[in-house]
Design a protein around this motif. Structure first.
Motif, PDB file in Angstrom:
ATOM      1  N   MET A 182     124.824  35.804 -20.119  1.00  0.00           N
ATOM      2  CA  MET A 182     124.915  35.298 -21.483  1.00  0.00           C
ATOM      3  C   MET A 182     126.272  34.639 -21.717  1.00  0.00           C
ATOM      4  O   MET A 182     127.274  34.997 -21.095  1.00  0.00           O
ATOM      5  N   GLY A 183     126.293  33.669 -22.611  1.00  0.00           N
ATOM      6  CA  GLY A 183     127.542  32.999 -22.959  1.00  0.00           C
ATOM      7  C   GLY A 183     127.298  31.522 -23.208  1.00  0.00           C
ATOM      8  O   GLY A 183     126.302  30.946 -22.746  1.00  0.00           O
ATOM      9  N   ILE A 212     122.506  31.314 -20.028  1.00  0.00           N
ATOM     10  CA  ILE A 212     121.272  31.897 -19.529  1.00  0.00           C
ATOM     11  C   ILE A 212     120.063  31.306 -20.261  1.00  0.00           C
ATOM     12  O   ILE A 212     120.131  30.940 -21.437  1.00  0.00           O
ATOM     13  N   GLY A 213     118.960  31.163 -19.537  1.00  0.00           N
ATOM     14  CA  GLY A 213     117.701  30.729 -20.141  1.00  0.00           C
ATOM     15  C   GLY A 213     117.500  29.223 -20.130  1.00  0.00           C
ATOM     16  O   GLY A 213     118.452  28.455 -20.024  1.00  0.00           O
ATOM     17  N   SER A 227     113.174  32.372 -23.447  1.00  0.00           N
ATOM     18  CA  SER A 227     113.850  31.352 -22.644  1.00  0.00           C
ATOM     19  C   SER A 227     114.372  31.953 -21.339  1.00  0.00           C
ATOM     20  O   SER A 227     114.345  31.305 -20.294  1.00  0.00           O
ATOM     21  N   ILE A 228     114.851  33.193 -21.390  1.00  0.00           N
ATOM     22  CA  ILE A 228     115.342  33.867 -20.183  1.00  0.00           C
ATOM     23  C   ILE A 228     114.199  34.105 -19.208  1.00  0.00           C
ATOM     24  O   ILE A 228     114.308  33.814 -18.005  1.00  0.00           O
ATOM     25  N   LEU A 229     113.090  34.622 -19.711  1.00  0.00           N
ATOM     26  CA  LEU A 229     111.955  34.911 -18.830  1.00  0.00           C
ATOM     27  C   LEU A 229     111.361  33.626 -18.261  1.00  0.00           C
ATOM     28  O   LEU A 229     110.874  33.615 -17.131  1.00  0.00           O
ATOM     29  N   ALA A 230     111.415  32.543 -19.018  1.00  0.00           N
ATOM     30  CA  ALA A 230     110.920  31.269 -18.503  1.00  0.00           C
ATOM     31  C   ALA A 230     111.783  30.800 -17.333  1.00  0.00           C
ATOM     32  O   ALA A 230     111.266  30.362 -16.291  1.00  0.00           O
ATOM     33  N   LYS A 234     110.718  30.538 -13.352  1.00  0.00           N
ATOM     34  CA  LYS A 234     110.915  29.300 -12.595  1.00  0.00           C
ATOM     35  C   LYS A 234     111.653  29.584 -11.295  1.00  0.00           C
ATOM     36  O   LYS A 234     111.312  29.043 -10.238  1.00  0.00           O
ATOM     37  N   SER A 235     112.666  30.448 -11.354  1.00  0.00           N
ATOM     38  CA  SER A 235     113.400  30.822 -10.149  1.00  0.00           C
ATOM     39  C   SER A 235     112.518  31.620  -9.192  1.00  0.00           C
ATOM     40  O   SER A 235     112.608  31.471  -7.972  1.00  0.00           O
TER      41      SER A 235
END
Length: 258
Positions: A182-183, A212-213, A227-230, A234-235
């Motif tokens: 985060m940041g 992040i995200g 957004s993080i889980l998306a 993808k990764s």
């Protein structure tokens, strides 16, 4: 009656939470030939057509890296690759509001979820009823309770450098699939510069996703969790665009996706 060796090998991989691949020739002169490979492409059991065995193993490794089950054509032969992957583990550092939204969503997506924070009052089953594991303490004090392996995805939501910094020696040398922190963009840039100046290899530091995200305009904790889980998904599965994966496979084998 003894188990079929291929099915027994598949069961062993699944039961022991390992990566592997079952390959079955589905057309051509070697139809029904099959084998099970381990995470390094080594044979556990079975055999494959000698002429294309090297390409099959290379493609199995490429597909395992993005957990992609598919069929590939090699001239007049076709092979089905069934990727065997353990349940992924999400480690969330920082028991903040975003984490409270992230944990149940990750559970729905099949993750085993652990949440860690140095503040015991924040690591409670009331705040995180869906979490599989709650880890109260500073990262440096948790010892072997933290496992960073190929099935691990790591999200750092704490803004406290005292909590974040002890993670970098463990994470940046590990094979974890995803690291997000985060940041703001300014914070992420400063983090990269600082870690490189401290001697971490630039290629290792570039593994950190920060901010992040995916940029979807997220504002609320739930939206940020999405957004993080998306980005994490993808990764996990590669680019998400089959054309890029096709290009990679053709580069490796001259094979053709079906």
């Amino acid at each position: 009656m003894s188990d079929d060796p291929v099915l027994a090998a598949v069961r062993h991989i699944v039961d022991t939470d390992q990566f592997g691949c079952r390959i079955v020739m589905v057309s051509g002169p070697n139809r029904f030939a099959s084998a099970v490979l381990d995470a390094d492409g080594g044979y556990i059991t079975g055999n494959l057509p000698e002429r294309i065995a090297g390409s099959l193993v290379s493609d199995a490794l490429a597909l395992m890296s993005v957990e992609r089950t598919t069929t590939v054509r090699y001239g007049d032969e076709e092979a089905f690759f069934e990727i065997l992957a353990p349940r992924p583990k999400l480690l969330v550092f920082g028991a903040v509001h975003v984490a409270q939204s992230l944990v149940p969503m990750a559970q729905l997506m099949g993750f085993e979820v652990a949440v860690s924070d140095a503040r015991p009052a924040f690591i409670t089953s009331e705040r995180f009823p869906e979490a599989d594991e709650l880890l109260a303490g500073w990262p440096g004090d948790l010892g072997d309770r933290l496992t960073f392996d190929r099935r691990s995805f790591v999200v750092i939501l704490s803004h406290d450098a005292r909590y974040e910094d002890p993670l970098w020696p463990m994470l940046l040398a590990s094979p974890v699939r995803y690291i997000g922190a985060m940041g703001s963009r300014k914070t992420a840039a400063a983090r990269r510069q600082r870690l490189i100046s401290e001697g971490y290899p630039a290629e290792a530091v570039e593994r950190i996703h920060g901010p992040i995200g995916l940029d979807i305009g997220a504002v609320t904790p739930a939206e940020i969790a999405v957004s993080i889980l998306a980005e994490l998904t993808k990764s996990r599965y590669g680019s998400g665009t089959s054309l890029e994966l096709v290009g990679e496979m053709q580069r490796l084998t001259k094979g053709e996706y079906l």
